[in-house]
Design an enzyme around this catalytic site. Structure first.
Site, PDB file in Angstrom:
ATOM      1  N   LYS A 255     -12.018  -0.615   4.395  1.00 12.23           N
ATOM      2  CA  LYS A 255     -11.681  -1.455   5.545  1.00 12.23           C
ATOM      3  C   LYS A 255     -10.745  -2.595   5.156  1.00 12.23           C
ATOM      4  O   LYS A 255      -9.903  -3.014   5.949  1.00 12.23           O
ATOM      5  CB  LYS A 255     -12.954  -2.020   6.176  1.00 12.23           C
ATOM      6  CG  LYS A 255     -13.805  -0.991   6.903  1.00 12.23           C
ATOM      7  CD  LYS A 255     -14.996  -1.666   7.578  1.00 12.23           C
ATOM      8  CE  LYS A 255     -15.824  -0.650   8.355  1.00 12.23           C
ATOM      9  NZ  LYS A 255     -16.977  -1.295   9.037  1.00 12.23           N
TER      10      LYS A 255
ATOM     11  N   THR B 114       4.166  -0.665  11.190  1.00 12.73           N
ATOM     12  CA  THR B 114       4.729   0.277  12.168  1.00 12.73           C
ATOM     13  C   THR B 114       4.442  -0.151  13.603  1.00 12.73           C
ATOM     14  O   THR B 114       4.126   0.673  14.458  1.00 12.73           O
ATOM     15  CB  THR B 114       4.206   1.704  11.924  1.00 12.73           C
ATOM     16  OG1 THR B 114       2.787   1.728  12.138  1.00 12.73           O
ATOM     17  CG2 THR B 114       4.516   2.171  10.519  1.00 12.73           C
TER      18      THR B 114
ATOM     19  N   CYS C 110       8.841   1.924  18.877  1.00  8.25           N
ATOM     20  CA  CYS C 110       9.626   3.125  19.181  1.00  8.25           C
ATOM     21  C   CYS C 110      10.638   2.838  20.282  1.00  8.25           C
ATOM     22  O   CYS C 110      11.781   3.316  20.236  1.00  8.25           O
ATOM     23  CB  CYS C 110       8.710   4.280  19.563  1.00  8.25           C
ATOM     24  SG  CYS C 110       7.584   3.934  20.932  1.00  8.25           S
TER      25      CYS C 110
END
EC number: 1.2.1.12
Length: 333
Positions: A78, A120, A150
């Site tokens: 984690k 990301t 994106c």
């Protein structure tokens, strides 16, 4: 030079990126960290409802994953500080959990021995964002960066081409976006976004997006000139940007199309695509370009006011550019 990569978070981006990395001889993925076990990681890698079965050999031996004969270290930590990236001499960690979205949080990967980190998602702080075709030239060796979103990867290259040639005065963007994992299959609780809690299978859902504003961060000359909204729709993959702008310089729609077509064959060759075919969204499934301009879908009101339409596979296009960014930042010490 082989770039050694570790993935933290094996969700949609992590898995698609892993598949695309198999096509690049200079990239080697050595480790995956996720809270699921190795058997489930192998299963999710092998089968994919959108992109089909994995084109390669997946084997588990003694709780260890081998893909195409190469060993992949699997961990279930984690806390990124415990990941021991240094043991594998990891060059770049792909931070794709959607959790560690600041430089401070992602620095735990550096503490664990990674040389660099790519987030990301758009960051929640001032972590610098880099979009291929737009501002890679501004990278100066930062250890932690973001590949933006994106949608920003679709919008920013297109906006740059238009702004460089015709000077954008102002504009509005709408992204018609495929369903993502954060949405609900049936109506459920969503305190922060009530409409976002409605069934993704049955609804077109108005939503917010920071993609247009993010363009102002990667293209400062457009800061404050663009904003936009999103509609989430019940399709599995591939999205489209509708960009309406007012330009300072006069040009016909046909002239603008030719400028974009030229860019798609030159400076933006691996970023922007161009089509005059009668296409629909599924025609772009698996496309690794991030902005495919649809010349037949746009129009102009006059020679200053135009609407541009550009498609993007929000999974493959984006993931390919994460790999491009990994390659690029690895050339800096």
């Amino acid at each position: 030079m082989t770039i050694k990569i570790g993935i933290n978070g094996f969700g949609r981006i992590g898995r698609v990126l892993f598949r695309l990395a198999q096509l690049r001889s200079n990239i080697e993925i050595l480790a995956i960290n996720d809270l699921i076990n190795v058997q489930y990681i192998a299963y999710m890698l092998k089968y994919d409802s959108i992109h089909g079965n994995f084109n390669g050999k997946i084997v588990i031996k003694n709780e260890t994953l081998f893909v195409n004969g190469k060993k992949i270290r699997i961990t279930n930590e984690k806390d990124p500080k415990n990941l021991m990236w240094g043991d594998l001499n990891i060059d770049v960690v792909i931070e794709s959990t959607g959790i560690f979205l600041t430089t401070e949080d992602s620095y735990k990967h550096i503490q664990a021995g990674a040389k660099k980190v790519i987030i990301t998602s758009p960051p929640k702080d001032n972590t610098p964002m880099f979009v291929r075709g737009v501002n890679f030239n501004e990278y100066v060796g930062q250890k932690i960066v973001s590949n933006a979103s994106c949608t920003t990867n679709c919008l920013a290259p297109l906006a740059k081409v238009i702004n460089d040639e015709f000077e954008i005065v102002e504009g509005l963007m709408t992204t018609v976006h495929a369903t993502t994992a954060t949405q609900k299959t049936v109506d459920g609780v969503s305190y922060k976004d009530w409409r976002g809690g409605r069934s993704a299978l049955q609804n077109i859902i108005p939503s917010t997006t920071g993609a247009a504003r993010a363009v102002g961060k990667v293209l400062p000359e457009l800061n404050g000139k663009l904003t936009g909204i999103a509609f989430r729709i019940p399709t599995a993959n591939v999205s489209v940007v509708d960009l309406t702008v007012r330009n300072k310089k006069i040009a016909t729609y046909e002239d603008i199309c030719q400028i974009i077509k030229y860019a798609s064959n030159h400076d933006m060759k691996e970023v922007i695509g161009y089509t005059e075919d009668h296409v629909v969204s599924s025609d772009f499934n698996g496309n690794t370009l991030t902005s495919i301009f649809d010349a037949k879908a746009g129009l102009s009101l006059n020679n200053n006011f135009i609407k541009l339409v550009s498609w993007y596979d929000n999974e493959c296009g984006y993931s390919s550019k994460v790999l491009d960014l990994s390659e690029f930042i690895s050339t800096f010490s």
